[in-house]
Design a protein around this motif. Structure first.
Motif, PDB file in Angstrom:
ATOM      1  N   ILE A 163       1.529  -1.452  -0.275  1.00 27.79           N
ATOM      2  CA  ILE A 163      -0.046  -0.197  -0.212  1.00 27.79           C
ATOM      3  C   ILE A 163       1.300   1.330  -0.085  1.00 27.79           C
ATOM      4  CG2 ILE A 163      -1.038   1.761   1.303  1.00 27.79           C
ATOM      5  CD1 ILE A 163      -2.573  -1.047   2.738  1.00 27.79           C
ATOM      6  N   GLN A 164       0.816   2.655  -0.962  1.00 29.94           N
ATOM      7  CA  GLN A 164       0.913   3.139  -0.683  1.00 29.94           C
ATOM      8  C   GLN A 164      -0.385   4.709  -0.656  1.00 29.94           C
ATOM      9  OE1 GLN A 164       3.936   4.699  -3.934  1.00 29.94           O
ATOM     10  NE2 GLN A 164       5.298   2.898  -3.379  1.00 29.94           N
ATOM     11  N   PHE A 165       0.224   5.978  -0.407  1.00 36.75           N
ATOM     12  CA  PHE A 165      -0.749   6.679  -0.617  1.00 36.75           C
ATOM     13  C   PHE A 165      -0.905   7.999  -1.167  1.00 36.75           C
ATOM     14  CE2 PHE A 165      -0.540   4.695   3.918  1.00 36.75           C
ATOM     15  CZ  PHE A 165      -1.483   4.316   4.234  1.00 36.75           C
ATOM     16  N   HIS A 166      -1.717   7.440  -2.015  1.00 37.77           N
ATOM     17  CA  HIS A 166      -1.235   8.915  -3.254  1.00 37.77           C
ATOM     18  C   HIS A 166      -2.511   9.866  -2.977  1.00 37.77           C
ATOM     19  CE1 HIS A 166       0.907   5.336  -5.920  1.00 37.77           C
ATOM     20  NE2 HIS A 166       1.491   6.375  -4.706  1.00 37.77           N
ATOM     21  N   TRP A 167      -2.441  10.767  -3.815  1.00 42.54           N
ATOM     22  CA  TRP A 167      -2.949  12.146  -3.330  1.00 42.54           C
ATOM     23  C   TRP A 167      -3.812  11.729  -5.508  1.00 42.54           C
ATOM     24  CZ3 TRP A 167      -3.446  16.083  -7.014  1.00 42.54           C
ATOM     25  CH2 TRP A 167      -4.651  17.428  -6.743  1.00 42.54           C
ATOM     26  N   ARG A 168      -5.176  12.196  -5.344  1.00 36.39           N
ATOM     27  CA  ARG A 168      -5.701  12.370  -6.729  1.00 36.39           C
ATOM     28  C   ARG A 168      -6.571  13.327  -7.239  1.00 36.39           C
ATOM     29  NH1 ARG A 168      -9.815  10.299  -9.544  1.00 36.39           N
ATOM     30  NH2 ARG A 168     -10.893   8.964  -8.357  1.00 36.39           N
ATOM     31  N   ASN A 169      -6.176  14.349  -8.244  1.00 36.07           N
ATOM     32  CA  ASN A 169      -7.809  15.254  -8.490  1.00 36.07           C
ATOM     33  C   ASN A 169      -9.110  14.347  -9.003  1.00 36.07           C
ATOM     34  OD1 ASN A 169      -9.566  17.209  -9.059  1.00 36.07           O
ATOM     35  ND2 ASN A 169      -7.656  18.572  -9.522  1.00 36.07           N
ATOM     36  N   PRO A 170     -10.371  14.456  -8.329  1.00 40.09           N
ATOM     37  CA  PRO A 170     -11.199  13.775  -9.269  1.00 40.09           C
ATOM     38  C   PRO A 170     -10.817  14.759 -10.500  1.00 40.09           C
ATOM     39  CG  PRO A 170     -12.207  15.568  -7.281  1.00 40.09           C
ATOM     40  CD  PRO A 170     -10.757  14.958  -7.091  1.00 40.09           C
ATOM     41  N   GLY A 171     -11.240  16.037 -11.076  1.00 40.84           N
ATOM     42  CA  GLY A 171     -10.804  16.837 -12.343  1.00 40.84           C
ATOM     43  C   GLY A 171     -11.557  18.139 -11.929  1.00 40.84           C
ATOM     44  N   HIS A 172     -12.220  18.414 -10.788  1.00 43.46           N
ATOM     45  CA  HIS A 172     -13.051  19.513 -10.319  1.00 43.46           C
ATOM     46  C   HIS A 172     -12.761  20.316  -9.629  1.00 43.46           C
ATOM     47  CE1 HIS A 172     -15.136  16.003  -7.602  1.00 43.46           C
ATOM     48  NE2 HIS A 172     -15.076  17.147  -7.260  1.00 43.46           N
ATOM     49  N   LEU A 180      -9.701  21.471   0.111  1.00 44.25           N
ATOM     50  CA  LEU A 180     -10.384  21.517   1.415  1.00 44.25           C
ATOM     51  C   LEU A 180     -11.909  21.530   1.478  1.00 44.25           C
ATOM     52  CD1 LEU A 180      -7.928  24.543   3.045  1.00 44.25           C
ATOM     53  CD2 LEU A 180      -8.115  21.621   3.360  1.00 44.25           C
ATOM     54  N   ALA A 181     -12.389  22.059   0.606  1.00 47.03           N
ATOM     55  CA  ALA A 181     -13.921  21.795   0.807  1.00 47.03           C
ATOM     56  C   ALA A 181     -14.132  20.095   0.473  1.00 47.03           C
ATOM     57  CB  ALA A 181     -14.742  22.339  -0.762  1.00 47.03           C
ATOM     58  N   ALA A 182     -13.713  19.620  -0.153  1.00 48.27           N
ATOM     59  CA  ALA A 182     -14.367  17.909  -0.566  1.00 48.27           C
ATOM     60  C   ALA A 182     -14.117  17.324   0.983  1.00 48.27           C
ATOM     61  CB  ALA A 182     -13.379  17.240  -1.204  1.00 48.27           C
ATOM     62  N   LEU A 183     -12.959  17.699   2.251  1.00 51.89           N
ATOM     63  CA  LEU A 183     -12.709  17.453   3.491  1.00 51.89           C
ATOM     64  C   LEU A 183     -13.731  17.581   4.172  1.00 51.89           C
ATOM     65  CD1 LEU A 183      -9.284  17.826   3.493  1.00 51.89           C
ATOM     66  CD2 LEU A 183      -9.811  15.690   2.689  1.00 51.89           C
ATOM     67  N   ARG A 325      -4.052  13.172   5.528  1.00 56.86           N
ATOM     68  CA  ARG A 325      -4.330  14.828   4.233  1.00 56.86           C
ATOM     69  C   ARG A 325      -4.720  14.360   3.009  1.00 56.86           C
ATOM     70  NH1 ARG A 325      -1.578  13.707   9.254  1.00 56.86           N
ATOM     71  NH2 ARG A 325      -1.735  15.823  10.199  1.00 56.86           N
ATOM     72  N   GLY A 326      -5.793  13.665   3.118  1.00 52.98           N
ATOM     73  CA  GLY A 326      -5.842  13.437   1.635  1.00 52.98           C
ATOM     74  C   GLY A 326      -5.361  12.799   1.236  1.00 52.98           C
ATOM     75  N   PHE A 327      -4.495  11.540   0.864  1.00 57.57           N
ATOM     76  CA  PHE A 327      -3.855  10.616  -0.039  1.00 57.57           C
ATOM     77  C   PHE A 327      -4.926   9.359   0.579  1.00 57.57           C
ATOM     78  CE2 PHE A 327      -0.773  14.474   0.738  1.00 57.57           C
ATOM     79  CZ  PHE A 327       0.152  14.495  -0.828  1.00 57.57           C
ATOM     80  N   LEU A 328      -5.105   9.164  -0.635  1.00 53.40           N
ATOM     81  CA  LEU A 328      -5.604   8.001  -0.245  1.00 53.40           C
ATOM     82  C   LEU A 328      -5.076   6.297  -0.606  1.00 53.40           C
ATOM     83  CD1 LEU A 328      -8.706   8.947  -1.917  1.00 53.40           C
ATOM     84  CD2 LEU A 328      -8.757   8.786   0.409  1.00 53.40           C
ATOM     85  N   PRO A 329      -5.210   5.174  -0.112  1.00 55.21           N
ATOM     86  CA  PRO A 329      -4.480   3.760   0.290  1.00 55.21           C
ATOM     87  C   PRO A 329      -4.846   3.651  -1.250  1.00 55.21           C
ATOM     88  CG  PRO A 329      -5.838   3.599   1.904  1.00 55.21           C
ATOM     89  CD  PRO A 329      -6.061   5.097   1.224  1.00 55.21           C
ATOM     90  N   ASN A 369     -10.728   6.795   5.651  1.00 54.78           N
ATOM     91  CA  ASN A 369     -10.758   8.624   4.751  1.00 54.78           C
ATOM     92  C   ASN A 369     -11.580   9.636   4.894  1.00 54.78           C
ATOM     93  OD1 ASN A 369     -12.652   9.849   2.213  1.00 54.78           O
ATOM     94  ND2 ASN A 369     -13.675   7.497   2.924  1.00 54.78           N
ATOM     95  N   PRO A 370     -10.431  10.739   5.013  1.00 52.81           N
ATOM     96  CA  PRO A 370     -11.286  11.964   5.889  1.00 52.81           C
ATOM     97  C   PRO A 370     -12.309  13.136   4.522  1.00 52.81           C
ATOM     98  CG  PRO A 370      -8.976  12.410   4.401  1.00 52.81           C
ATOM     99  CD  PRO A 370      -8.713  10.594   4.049  1.00 52.81           C
ATOM    100  N   PHE A 371     -12.537  11.896   3.277  1.00 55.10           N
ATOM    101  CA  PHE A 371     -13.081  13.210   2.419  1.00 55.10           C
ATOM    102  C   PHE A 371     -14.510  12.427   2.703  1.00 55.10           C
ATOM    103  CE2 PHE A 371      -9.609  12.142  -0.345  1.00 55.10           C
ATOM    104  CZ  PHE A 371      -9.408  13.973  -0.923  1.00 55.10           C
ATOM    105  N   ARG A 372     -15.674  13.692   2.266  1.00 51.91           N
ATOM    106  CA  ARG A 372     -17.044  13.664   2.521  1.00 51.91           C
ATOM    107  C   ARG A 372     -17.702  12.601   1.764  1.00 51.91           C
ATOM    108  NH1 ARG A 372     -19.549  19.235   1.970  1.00 51.91           N
ATOM    109  NH2 ARG A 372     -18.434  19.025  -0.065  1.00 51.91           N
ATOM    110  N   ALA A 373     -18.521  11.318   2.244  1.00 51.70           N
ATOM    111  CA  ALA A 373     -19.333  10.715   1.843  1.00 51.70           C
ATOM    112  C   ALA A 373     -19.116  10.855  -0.204  1.00 51.70           C
ATOM    113  CB  ALA A 373     -19.758   9.972   1.782  1.00 51.70           C
TER     114      ALA A 373
END
Length: 377
Positions: A163-172, A180-183, A325-329, A369-373
């Motif tokens: 497992i690693q932890f990566h950040w990804r921009n969903p595009g918007h 931050l608003a997505a957390l 901090r927003g990096f998902l496994p 995960n730290p994101f809103r559903a």
């Protein structure tokens, strides 16, 4: 059939021939990066790194290749098989040397099977196995390969996952506030507090590419790198000449994040930029401030990705603290061919159990995960 040739230095293969086998989007597989490690004193046989690159040739035409090294330890691999070596020793067998297809010191997923077409790439695992068996080595290993390469490996190649932890921009997301608003509220508040503490300490940041970096910038970054390795009691492998080499040969792919306070550079992070991904590799600091590590290694990288339109940020191999901090496994993979049939059978069950455990762990992490559903990346 193409001829199998082993190359004891990447300089034996023309850069144009090597780089013609991949799309150039992953900087770690570039001839300039791999050759630079060899040419600037970063790879040492006494540290277990002896270049042994595999090429498939049709006459004088290179049709497929894989970066390879003879290894007599696991230094700088990030896929650990100490237990395998110990099991070999208990049975009076030699596990080392083994042959490893990987990028030294870089636990970064990317192309490992390089070829002019799919058929050429698919021929490489069999060529690896054939050469390793002929050379009398214990095993062949392919670390951090692309998921799309899975089909090229037969059932006799054991699968391991981690497992690693990566950040990804969903595009918007177009700016840090969008991210931050997505957390959820708790994690959004925590990140803002961390960033505020750094700003209140009078720390400012400067991001420079290789062609913008001064000699002082490169020397400072190398000094931070040395400091971190000294703090952890590890031997640093990368030389200042290697950083200079990257700045010269990969000027827009080398990215330095430099933290400054009171006119002094006090911390830095070394990153490489790919086609759509920023890769964080090393960091260090001469001053300790609350939140400085997170800002230098994570938040400045996220900001850079959002500004530059990069879709992903891979900040390194370890650290569950990245999840908050927003990096998902995400899953990373390696493949292993064991020459001794008895060990191959035993290790198959071992790898299957390990993979099942890792997959359960990843699902448990995703559940926290730290994101809103509705906004999970």
């Amino acid at each position: 059939m193409p001829d199998i040739r082993l190359h004891r230095a990447l300089s034996e293969i023309p850069a144009a021939a090597w780089d013609g086998l991949h799309d150039g989007r992953n900087p770690f597989i570039a001839h300039a990066f791999l050759h630079g490690l060899e040419a600037t004193g970063c790879l040492r046989p006494d540290w277990g790194w002896t270049p042994c690159h595999l090429g498939l040739w049709e006459g004088e035409r290179l049709v497929a290749a894989a970066p390879g090294y003879l290894k007599d330890n696991t230094h700088g691999e990030f896929v650990f098989d100490h237990a395998w070596a110990e099991a070999y020793a208990r049975h009076g067998l030699h596990y080392y040397p083994k042959w490893l297809c990987a990028v030294p010191y870089s636990p970064v997923t990317g192309p490992r099977l390089l070829g002019r077409d799919a058929a050429a790439r698919a021929a490489l695992p069999e060529a690896m196995r054939e050469w390793v068996a002929r050379a009398g080595l214990s095993s062949a290993h392919v670390n951090f390969h692309l998921e799309s390469d899975e089909a090229a490996f037969g059932a006799d190649w054991l699968l391991r996952e981690d497992i690693q932890f990566h950040w990804r921009n969903p595009g918007h997301w177009h700016g840090f506030e969008d991210f931050l608003a997505a957390l959820d509220h708790k994690h959004r508040k925590n990140i803002r507090q961390e960033r505020r503490k750094v700003a209140e300490a009078g720390i400012r940041f400067r991001i420079v590419h290789g062609d913008q970096a001064s000699e002082d910038d490169l020397a400072a970054m190398h000094g931070f790198y040395l400091q971190t390795f000294a703090d952890y009691g590890n031997a640093p492998a990368l030389t200042l000449d290697f950083l200079r080499h990257l700045a010269r040969t990969m000027p827009r792919q080398l990215v330095l994040v430099l933290a400054e306070r009171a006119g002094r550079t006090i911390a830095g992070a070394l990153c490489l930029r790919g086609g759509d991904t920023l890769y964080g590799r090393y960091w260090g600091a001469t001053e300790q401030h609350p939140g400085l590590h997170f800002e230098t290694c994570y938040y400045q990288g996220i900001t850079y990705c959002l500004r530059e339109g990069l879709a992903r940020f891979e900040p390194g191999a370890q650290g569950r603290h990245k999840l908050a901090r927003g990096f998902l496994p995400v899953a990373v993979r390696s493949r292993h061919w064991i020459a001794e049939p008895r060990f191959a059978v035993a290790l198959r069950d071992w790898c299957a159990q390990e993979t099942a455990d890792v997959r359960r762990q990843r699902q448990a992490l995703l559940a926290h995960n730290p994101f809103r559903a509705e906004d999970i990346a």
